[in-house]
Design a protein around this motif. Structure first.
Motif, PDB file in Angstrom:
ATOM      1  N   MET A 108      55.238 114.156   8.999  1.00 37.92           N
ATOM      2  CA  MET A 108      55.736 114.207  10.352  1.00 37.92           C
ATOM      3  C   MET A 108      57.261 114.216  10.312  1.00 37.92           C
ATOM      4  N   LYS A 109      57.845 115.333  10.698  1.00 38.70           N
ATOM      5  CA  LYS A 109      59.293 115.480  10.756  1.00 38.70           C
ATOM      6  C   LYS A 109      59.770 114.946  12.105  1.00 38.70           C
ATOM      7  N   ILE A 110      60.772 114.100  12.082  1.00 40.33           N
ATOM      8  CA  ILE A 110      61.281 113.513  13.321  1.00 40.33           C
ATOM      9  C   ILE A 110      62.770 113.811  13.440  1.00 40.33           C
ATOM     10  N   ARG A 111      63.195 114.188  14.643  1.00 37.04           N
ATOM     11  CA  ARG A 111      64.619 114.370  14.919  1.00 37.04           C
ATOM     12  C   ARG A 111      64.881 113.871  16.328  1.00 37.04           C
ATOM     13  N   GLY A 112      65.598 112.783  16.407  1.00 35.73           N
ATOM     14  CA  GLY A 112      65.926 112.234  17.720  1.00 35.73           C
ATOM     15  C   GLY A 112      64.697 111.839  18.503  1.00 35.73           C
ATOM     16  N   ASP A 113      64.484 112.497  19.616  1.00 31.95           N
ATOM     17  CA  ASP A 113      63.401 112.164  20.538  1.00 31.95           C
ATOM     18  C   ASP A 113      62.168 113.037  20.364  1.00 31.95           C
ATOM     19  N   LEU A 114      62.109 113.799  19.252  1.00 38.64           N
ATOM     20  CA  LEU A 114      60.990 114.706  19.004  1.00 38.64           C
ATOM     21  C   LEU A 114      60.404 114.486  17.624  1.00 38.64           C
ATOM     22  N   ALA A 115      59.122 114.789  17.493  1.00 40.06           N
ATOM     23  CA  ALA A 115      58.460 114.752  16.193  1.00 40.06           C
ATOM     24  C   ALA A 115      57.625 116.013  16.054  1.00 40.06           C
ATOM     25  N   VAL A 116      57.416 116.450  14.818  1.00 43.51           N
ATOM     26  CA  VAL A 116      56.499 117.548  14.539  1.00 43.51           C
ATOM     27  C   VAL A 116      55.168 116.915  14.167  1.00 43.51           C
ATOM     28  N   ARG A 117      54.151 117.262  14.955  1.00 40.09           N
ATOM     29  CA  ARG A 117      52.822 116.661  14.773  1.00 40.09           C
ATOM     30  C   ARG A 117      51.749 117.726  14.965  1.00 40.09           C
ATOM     31  N   PRO A 118      50.521 117.419  14.540  1.00 42.40           N
ATOM     32  CA  PRO A 118      49.409 118.320  14.834  1.00 42.40           C
ATOM     33  C   PRO A 118      49.219 118.426  16.354  1.00 42.40           C
ATOM     34  N   VAL A 119      49.047 119.662  16.841  1.00 44.13           N
ATOM     35  CA  VAL A 119      48.832 119.938  18.264  1.00 44.13           C
ATOM     36  C   VAL A 119      47.694 120.952  18.389  1.00 44.13           C
ATOM     37  N   ARG A 120      47.429 121.408  19.560  1.00 48.89           N
ATOM     38  CA  ARG A 120      46.325 122.343  19.816  1.00 48.89           C
ATOM     39  C   ARG A 120      46.330 123.531  18.851  1.00 48.89           C
ATOM     40  N   ASN A 121      47.485 124.096  18.592  1.00 48.44           N
ATOM     41  CA  ASN A 121      47.603 125.293  17.751  1.00 48.44           C
ATOM     42  C   ASN A 121      48.490 125.008  16.539  1.00 48.44           C
ATOM     43  N   GLY A 122      47.993 124.247  15.583  1.00 46.67           N
ATOM     44  CA  GLY A 122      48.764 123.965  14.365  1.00 46.67           C
ATOM     45  C   GLY A 122      49.642 122.746  14.518  1.00 46.67           C
ATOM     46  N   ARG A 123      50.924 122.925  14.202  1.00 45.31           N
ATOM     47  CA  ARG A 123      51.895 121.846  14.378  1.00 45.31           C
ATOM     48  C   ARG A 123      52.885 122.260  15.454  1.00 45.31           C
ATOM     49  N   LEU A 156      56.129 120.567  18.459  1.00 45.76           N
ATOM     50  CA  LEU A 156      57.065 119.517  18.866  1.00 45.76           C
ATOM     51  C   LEU A 156      56.378 118.601  19.867  1.00 45.76           C
ATOM     52  N   VAL A 157      56.503 117.303  19.640  1.00 45.08           N
ATOM     53  CA  VAL A 157      55.921 116.310  20.541  1.00 45.08           C
ATOM     54  C   VAL A 157      57.034 115.362  20.990  1.00 45.08           C
ATOM     55  N   ALA A 158      57.092 115.104  22.281  1.00 42.68           N
ATOM     56  CA  ALA A 158      58.097 114.200  22.839  1.00 42.68           C
ATOM     57  C   ALA A 158      57.786 112.761  22.444  1.00 42.68           C
ATOM     58  N   LEU A 159      58.791 112.059  21.928  1.00 37.66           N
ATOM     59  CA  LEU A 159      58.632 110.642  21.596  1.00 37.66           C
ATOM     60  C   LEU A 159      59.018 109.751  22.771  1.00 37.66           C
ATOM     61  N   ARG A 160      59.617 110.354  23.792  1.00 37.46           N
ATOM     62  CA  ARG A 160      59.969 109.659  25.026  1.00 37.46           C
ATOM     63  C   ARG A 160      59.849 110.655  26.160  1.00 37.46           C
ATOM     64  N   VAL A 218      58.375 115.675  31.535  1.00 39.49           N
ATOM     65  CA  VAL A 218      57.661 115.697  30.262  1.00 39.49           C
ATOM     66  C   VAL A 218      57.402 114.244  29.872  1.00 39.49           C
ATOM     67  N   SER A 219      56.150 113.924  29.603  1.00 40.15           N
ATOM     68  CA  SER A 219      55.780 112.556  29.232  1.00 40.15           C
ATOM     69  C   SER A 219      55.847 112.341  27.734  1.00 40.15           C
ATOM     70  N   ALA A 220      56.073 111.093  27.331  1.00 37.11           N
ATOM     71  CA  ALA A 220      56.019 110.734  25.910  1.00 37.11           C
ATOM     72  C   ALA A 220      54.634 111.097  25.389  1.00 37.11           C
ATOM     73  N   GLY A 221      54.588 111.706  24.212  1.00 35.92           N
ATOM     74  CA  GLY A 221      53.332 112.120  23.600  1.00 35.92           C
ATOM     75  C   GLY A 221      52.915 113.535  23.946  1.00 35.92           C
ATOM     76  N   GLU A 222      53.604 114.169  24.883  1.00 40.82           N
ATOM     77  CA  GLU A 222      53.267 115.529  25.320  1.00 40.82           C
ATOM     78  C   GLU A 222      53.908 116.562  24.391  1.00 40.82           C
TER      79      GLU A 222
END
Length: 167
Positions: free
Chosen positions: A1-16, A18-22, A102-106
């Motif tokens: 999981m790559k993280i930069r600031g308020d975002l992380a790269v995570r598994p999502v509907r279509n591969g990996r 950006l997911v909001a951490l806040r 945009v909600s955290a986790g979205e």
């Protein structure tokens, strides 16, 4: 999981993706898209050499150049037909701006069509899951008129992309 600031790269509907951490409010800058500015010929070179994913990840930066986010978090910015962010170009480059709350986790998404000029031939099957999914991502000239009007009002289609519709 790559993280930069308020975002992380995570598994999502279509591969990996950006997911909001806040949470982000409408109009907030979610992140800057960093990378190298390359020519259209360089992008075609990615395609010809079999590096298709890299070519697909490039953002049109102006009429003849692209931003290649290789190795940067922006390479994980996925498409949605009903996105929560849009790409805005300013004096410092490209950035993702929230076009609704945009909600955290979205997952952070944008509409690829806003960076595909009428002169772009690239298309992609869409699997975004939005109720109004267009099923195929095409250039800006193929956007439904209501969507185009909304995106123009939000300021998320760069002027150089809009100019291709009239050229």
């Amino acid at each position: 999981m790559k993280i930069r600031g308020d975002l992380a790269v995570r598994p999502v509907r279509n591969g990996r993706g950006l997911v909001a951490l806040r949470g982000f409010g409408r109009g907030a800058t979610v992140c800057r898209i960093r990378g190298c500015i390359v020519s259209a010929d360089a992008v075609w070179g990615y395609w010809r050499s079999g590096n298709i994913r890299r070519g697909e990840n490039c953002f049109r930066f102006d009429a003849d150049r692209y931003l290649d986010p290789e190795g940067e978090i922006g390479a994980y910015a996925n498409h949605a037909c009903d996105p929560n962010t849009g790409i805005v170009k300013d004096a410092r480059g490209l950035k993702l701006v929230a076009i609704r709350r945009v909600s955290a986790g979205e997952e952070i998404t944008h509409d690829y069509s806003t960076l595909l000029g009428a002169d772009d031939l690239w298309t992609m099957k869409c699997n975004c899951g939005a109720p109004a999914c267009r099923r195929v991502v095409r250039n800006v000239s193929r956007l439904p008129e209501a969507v185009l009007r909304r995106y123009r009002r939000l300021g998320i289609i760069p002027a150089f992309i809009l100019a291709t519709r009239n050229g």
